[in-house]
Write an enzyme that holds these catalytic residues in place. Sequence first.
Site, short mmCIF file in Angstrom:
data_model
loop_
_atom_site.label_atom_id
_atom_site.label_comp_id
_atom_site.label_asym_id
_atom_site.label_seq_id
_atom_site.Cartn_x
_atom_site.Cartn_y
_atom_site.Cartn_z
N LYS A 1 -7.25 -2.26 8.49
CA LYS A 1 -6.87 -1.19 7.56
C LYS A 1 -7.80 -1.30 6.37
O LYS A 1 -8.56 -2.25 6.26
CB LYS A 1 -5.41 -1.35 7.14
N ARG A 2 -7.76 -0.32 5.45
CA ARG A 2 -8.55 -0.46 4.24
C ARG A 2 -8.20 -1.77 3.53
O ARG A 2 -7.05 -2.23 3.58
CB ARG A 2 -8.31 0.73 3.31
N LYS B 1 -2.20 -4.18 0.27
CA LYS B 1 -2.07 -4.43 1.71
C LYS B 1 -2.14 -5.93 2.03
O LYS B 1 -1.80 -6.36 3.13
CB LYS B 1 -3.16 -3.67 2.48
N LYS C 1 0.62 2.64 15.73
CA LYS C 1 -0.32 2.50 16.85
C LYS C 1 -0.11 1.17 17.57
O LYS C 1 -0.11 1.11 18.80
CB LYS C 1 -1.77 2.57 16.34
C1 LIG Z 1 -4.77 4.45 11.66
C2 LIG Z 1 -5.97 4.17 10.88
C3 LIG Z 1 -5.87 3.84 9.53
C4 LIG Z 1 -4.54 3.69 8.82
O1 LIG Z 1 -4.11 2.35 8.97
P1 LIG Z 1 -2.93 1.75 8.07
O2 LIG Z 1 -2.70 0.41 8.68
O3 LIG Z 1 -1.76 2.65 8.26
O4 LIG Z 1 -3.43 1.68 6.69
C5 LIG Z 1 -7.02 3.57 8.82
N1 LIG Z 1 -8.23 3.65 9.40
C6 LIG Z 1 -8.37 3.94 10.70
C7 LIG Z 1 -9.74 3.99 11.29
C8 LIG Z 1 -7.25 4.23 11.49
O5 LIG Z 1 -7.42 4.54 12.78
#
Ligand SMILES: *Cc1c(COP(=O)(O)O)cnc(C)c1O
Length: 808
Positions: free
Chosen positions: A542-543, A548, A654
């Site tokens: 994630k970012r 986070k 996901k």
């Molecule tokens: C799903 C997704 C995110 C979001 O991820 P989080 O864990 O909800 O912050 C960010 N970047 C990409 C490439 C993703 O596929």
Amino acid sequence: MLSIQPQEVPLTQLPTAESLRDQILHHLTHAQGRGPEFATVFDWRLAVSYTVRDLIVGSWVGAIRAARDQGAKRVYYLSMEFLIGRILEDAIINLGLDRSMDRAMELLGLDKHRILDDEPDAALGNGGLGRLAACFMESLSSLQCPAFGYGIRYEHGLFRQRFEGGQQVETPEDWLNQPHPWEFVRLDYSYTVGFKGHVEEVDGRAVWHPGESVQARAYDTPVIGWQGDWANTLRLWGAHPTTLFDLHRFNAGDYAAAAEPEALARTLSRVLYPDDTTDSGKELRLKQEYFLTSAALQDILRRFLAEHDDLELLPEKVAIQLNDTHPAIAGPELIRLLMDEHGLDFPKARDLARGVLNYTNHTLLPEALERWSTWLMGHVLPRHMQIIQMIDDDHRQATARPDHVGIIQHDQVQMGELAFIMAGKVNGVSALHTDLVKGTVFADLHKLHPDRIVNQTNGITPRRWLRMSNPALSGLIDRTIGPGWTSELDLLGGLEPFAGDAAFLGELRAAKRANKVALSNGLLAGLGIKADPDAIFDVQVKRIHEYKRQLLNILETIALWQRIHDDPNAGWTPRVKIFGGKAAPGYWLAKTVIHLINDVAATINRDPVTAKYLQIAYPPNYNVTMAEHLIPAADLSEQISTAGKEASGTGNMKFTMNGALTIGTLDGANVEIRELVGPENFFLFGLTAEEAAVVRARPGHARAAIEASENMRIALQLIAEGRFSGGRADPYFALLDRTWNDDPFLVASDFDAYYATQRRIDQAFGDAAHWDRMAALNIARSGFFSSDRTIRGYMADIWHVTPLTGES
Ligand SMILES: *Cc1c(COP(=O)(O)O)cnc(C)c1O
């Protein structure tokens, strides 16, 4: 006028492999101008893409015609970001062509993976917010809801990330350096967007004379839904100069001045702002936001007026969703268009605008809430500043609100308040987040408008995030319950009885293992890391952001390493820690965390004593395509944000859908994931949002927690000694100082609970049958997190639209 009968029909019969082969060869010759013996991978990919595109266009034209013929209400999704990823394979899957296309490529002697891997990600977004918009577009088409997505056609999407000496280095992304086969440029749909200048009163009416202007040109991409019956349009605006360059100045030798109009235009759609959570307040950003919004609204009104002549009908025929406050200038812009261009009075224009606009809030972080100085707003958009003042005054009079409530506060325009006040509905993106929106950021406005805020928990499209990205698992699900889950994800519930079936669980394990082997091979080839496919694959992607808490994860890794090192024969469960993610280029602390993870990885990965038990992998340049490879191979999903900070998360969904178990806090949609999969199938730890607020207010909370935690002290001590940085710890002094003395995201207070929960996970992973059962239940109970469910919620509660059929 139109005398020809429409030729395009939705795909009723799937083409054979042989006809696909012939079409590919046709496009190779006639579009690429190449014979097969000279064709590059790129030529072949374009030929395959045009072949697939041909099969989409019929449904697309048919959908647009059906919506027009039925005078249907349209949904317009305005978003500064669409994080799409690759298009080709997704289109093949949605058209149901996967088998015949595999065969066609075989007939041509092509390597399918080389062709698919040649496509660059369309990375027109930063993270979750942009990916949500892309999932929504796919669900809108799959549900046959007539809709348009509106965004900006950035020439350069999100930067590429490399590591040098463990530190993030950004390079420009250039997906449009090569022909993009999915877009159709519409020279006939272009609009002038003005900036600056002054406002004049003429006969009691305002006339805005912009000082600069650009032309917004439409670039359309069809978004095909599941089974190929319907495609909506993603319309991205490219900025072009309104006047060609100044030939007189050019001929006089003043080349730079001659190119000025072109320069302004090109910068507008040149780059995506690479920051997902802080508002940097830059003039160019405000101009980009207005550019998107104005072009979209002019286009929406044009389409509306082509079908209807009474503006009163707008709320019946148009629903506009603002993805965060980025397009919140839509309120004043729509009022401006209705008043200044169409002659309505303010109350009428305001009511119509409120009848069509809705706003999704995505964050509670104060640093992310957009605010513009009234000076800048008045400078860039003088007419809009007047209208914002009118909206604010009008709301003050209508509600007798307290003085501290309103759009303009301390000489700043608060875009959240503007969006709220101009919206019919305001929504949060998970149950917890919506409660917090009501109780914190918009508490006062919520009291004044108690029916306005609703919840729509985020979702993800199961076509991309399960069927396409995880063929091993989706094949198993198809064999077990049939393929109906792809469009009705609740049918995954049919897997529940198999959670006690040893044969099914064996196949589930085999599918996961195959994905882990593939990832392990990739990590070895790409990073030289030996990841044992029988280890726990523990993934945080994630970012990179303080809230986070990648820091919590890497500190736990350090402590674990030290414990293993001290007692290597204590029966440790092997683990591969996988990190992925980019930091905003200006976010210094997040970049320090990236540096730390890479430093720690370099040290730990070369320790022979612990090598069997602990490896760390941080592949650079996390994007949608990487997510599609990592998530199906994960055993453990890290969703460890400080409670109360993550609005929803979609990464968490996901992983759950792909059979990873979650270690997580009670934050965002984790709360709903845990309730649905069952608390016994979810590894919960940490403070609640309420407890976090209490602890944060306690002076010295971090120091007290660190002093009480031996493991945390060990980890911090090793960093302070320079153990991971060649004896020099100065790169980490500021990070250590903040952790001891401030720690606003409560890493210290949650550390011991996190460490202990990870050790419970070590134990649980040892009981393979039980682990697999938990994984099966996570999958079986993840149906709620389909973005189809989310979009149905928006359709029913916010937009008041119903699906259409292709026949008119
Ligand atoms: C799903 C997704 C995110 C979001 O991820 P989080 O864990 O909800 O912050 C960010 N970047 C990409 C490439 C993703 O596929």
